[in-house]
Design an enzyme around this catalytic site. Structure first.
Site, PDB file in Angstrom:
ATOM      1  N   LYS A   1      24.845  17.527  70.220  1.00 59.33           N
ATOM      2  CA  LYS A   1      24.197  18.293  69.816  1.00 59.33           C
ATOM      3  C   LYS A   1      23.268  18.703  70.599  1.00 59.33           C
ATOM      4  O   LYS A   1      22.313  19.842  70.187  1.00 59.33           O
ATOM      5  CB  LYS A   1      24.152  18.274  67.835  1.00 59.33           C
ATOM      6  CG  LYS A   1      26.133  17.851  67.344  1.00 59.33           C
ATOM      7  CD  LYS A   1      26.367  17.885  66.469  1.00 59.33           C
ATOM      8  CE  LYS A   1      27.613  18.212  66.070  1.00 59.33           C
ATOM      9  NZ  LYS A   1      28.262  16.722  66.349  1.00 59.33           N
TER      10      LYS A   1
HETATM   11  C1  LIG Z   1      30.121  16.834  66.569  1.00 56.78           C
HETATM   12  C2  LIG Z   1      30.245  15.748  67.465  1.00 56.78           C
HETATM   13  C3  LIG Z   1      31.178  15.442  68.354  1.00 56.78           C
HETATM   14  C4  LIG Z   1      32.546  16.867  68.091  1.00 56.78           C
HETATM   15  O1  LIG Z   1      31.894  18.073  68.691  1.00 56.78           O
HETATM   16  P1  LIG Z   1      32.893  19.244  68.009  1.00 56.78           P
HETATM   17  O2  LIG Z   1      31.797  20.551  69.275  1.00 56.78           O
HETATM   18  O3  LIG Z   1      31.728  20.152  66.109  1.00 56.78           O
HETATM   19  O4  LIG Z   1      33.914  19.301  69.089  1.00 56.78           O
HETATM   20  C5  LIG Z   1      32.019  14.374  68.421  1.00 56.78           C
HETATM   21  N1  LIG Z   1      30.858  13.488  68.622  1.00 56.78           N
HETATM   22  C6  LIG Z   1      29.963  13.187  67.833  1.00 56.78           C
HETATM   23  C7  LIG Z   1      29.120  11.986  68.393  1.00 56.78           C
HETATM   24  C8  LIG Z   1      29.240  14.503  67.505  1.00 56.78           C
HETATM   25  O5  LIG Z   1      28.122  14.763  67.102  1.00 56.78           O
END
Ligand SMILES: *Cc1c(COP(=O)(O)O)cnc(C)c1O
Length: 467
Positions: free
Chosen positions: A112
């Protein structure tokens, strides 16, 4: 470049307005009115560029005239400069045809950061042009809040108030938020659950006076700019493995469908992508949809991969709109039926079209621990539980043509989920050098009751702090 809502009842906006709006006024999600296209020659010409430069070129047609190319490039340079690797998101081989794309080099050790670091700088730019400021509020069960707080800390035009359920986020996740001591950051530990935090945030957004008076804004993953900022790494990884002259597949551990949607956008603008593989944990609604057109709600089960403990994947609406021939009324109706009945009626033809590009795979916690252990045994490397789900999906749903490489997205650093890693491998993963002193840093956090008036008072106080 103009953006339209998937539900067709909100006015088209340009990139800057979409960035600030997040959700469309009619409850829909923004999508570009027309899609840019990169020819094979144009994609080939991107090979060899430094990551921020490649990213700026991919994003430029989507940003349109909202920012000059020079400004966009400069923001990209700044956004990813602090990532702990010159390639920003390095690719490494996991076995003969499977590769891991490491998206964990940002300040909070999860993918993120890739989008949030750029988003914060885009906010500063647009808000400075308009000579205004915003107060971002959010609720988090961990990763999103940490990435948002780290990105907004110290920014000139935005404050952030992040609510987390007291005692229910991991110590690493909490400290990644509470050790950000910049005056524009407020962390609230709410005596309640994540759902309580989310209800408090929704209630504050639902109060028009508060919303307008404080300039409330959100950074959740339905924000178009967040999705867009994730497209470049799909392109960069494909180019590193012979694209665009060779198709590749991607496997993505999925929660809110934001990350894998970015892969689908890369395909839509011209990148040859053979398949997008959606990895799910026991919360397998998307895998059930892709294997049997069964998009039906089940209760959320807590798992070892908490960032994927989701049943309603908000970003799915963007794909649905395109599957339904870009018909906003049909999209609104279908989402409405899903909300009302817990089951999404997707027409057979639309579902078939989805399965041409997407495949799904679900893995429970026991399987996840086995994949982490086997990967450690085979390579000596530790991976986190989310990445393990993606890796298993890559293997299980790899295209039949074995000349197509499969790129599994590594979405969190193992040190972010140390208990699961230790359970699987017997090894306690160390934090990377930049965060080694995380547990010695001072924390700042306010504890508050699960009470709207009390939380609102703290948000009002935070919004008065000078920037
Ligand atoms: C947010 C997150 C996901 C999922 O991603 P999306 O974009 O919500 O599908 C997967 N792995 C980690 C470590 C995350 O922080």
């Amino acid at each position: 470049m103009r953006y339209i809502s998937t539900r067709g009842q909100a006015p088209p906006l340009d990139f800057s307005d979409v960035l600030l709006a997040g959700l469309a006024g009619d409850g829909g999600l923004y999508l570009p009115q027309s899609w840019p296209h990169f020819t094979t020659a144009e994609l080939r010409a991107l090979a060899g560029l430094a990551y921020p430069q490649l990213a700026a070129r991919i994003m430029a047609p989507f940003v349109g005239r909202a920012l000059s190319f020079e400004r966009l490039s400069a923001l990209c340079d700044a956004a990813w400069r602090g990532f702990g690797h010159p390639a920003v998101c390095p690719l490494r081989q996991a076995d003969t045809r499977i590769f891991l794309l490491d998206l964990t080099r940002g300040p909070t050790l999860a993918f993120k950061d890739m989008a949030m670091q750029l988003l914060a700088r885009l906010f500063d730019h647009v808000l400075a042009e308009r000579d205004t400021s915003i107060t971002i509020i959010g609720a988090t069960s961990g990763d999103t809040g940490a990435a948002a707080v780290a990105a907004i800390a110290g920014r000139a035009r935005a404050r952030i108030v992040m609510l987390h359920p007291q005692g229910r986020v991991s110590a690493v996740q909490r400290r990644q938020m509470t050790t950000q001591l910049a005056p524009n950051v407020t962390n609230l530990a709410v005596a309640g659950t994540f759902d309580d935090c989310q209800d408090l945030v929704k209630a504050m957004f639902g109060d028009p006076d508060l919303r307008a008076g404080l300039g409330l804004s959100a950074v959740n993953s339905i924000n178009w700019a967040r999705v867009l900022a994730q497209v470049p790494y799909y392109v960069a990884a494909a180019l590193a493995l012979g694209g665009p002259d060779r198709p590749v597949a991607f496997a993505v551990p999925t929660g809110n469908f934001g990350n894998v949607l970015a892969g689908w956008i890369a395909q839509r603008i011209g990148l040859p992508v053979a398949r997008l593989i959606v990895g799910a944990n026991s919360n397998d609604i998307l895998a059930r949809f892709l294997s049997a057109n069964d998009m039906s709600l089940a209760p959320v089960t807590p798992t070892l991969s908490p960032s994927m403990d989701i049943q309603v994947s908000s970003n799915f609406e963007r794909l649905l709109y395109v599957l339904l021939d870009e018909d906003p009324a049909a999209t609104a109706r279908t989402i409405g039926q899903f909300r009302a009945t817990g089951r999404m009626p997707v027409p057979e033809a639309a579902w078939r079209r989805a399965t041409q590009d997407f495949a799904g795979f679900a893995l429970d916690d026991e399987g996840t621990l086995q994949v982490m252990a086997a990967h450690h045994l085979a390579t000596g490397e530790l991976i986190d539980p989310h990445t393990a789900v993606g890796l298993a999906a890559a293997r299980a749903r790899a295209p039949v043509d074995d000349s197509v490489p499969v790129i599994a997205l590594e979405t969190a650093h193992p040190a972010k989920f140390p208990e699961a890693v230790a359970d699987a491998t017997g090894i306690h993963p160390a934090l990377p050098p930049g965060l080694a002193d995380l547990f010695d840093r001072p924390e700042r956090c306010t504890t508050v009751a699960n009470d709207l008036a009390a939380v609102t008072a703290l948000v009002r106080a935070a919004a008065k702090e000078p920037l």
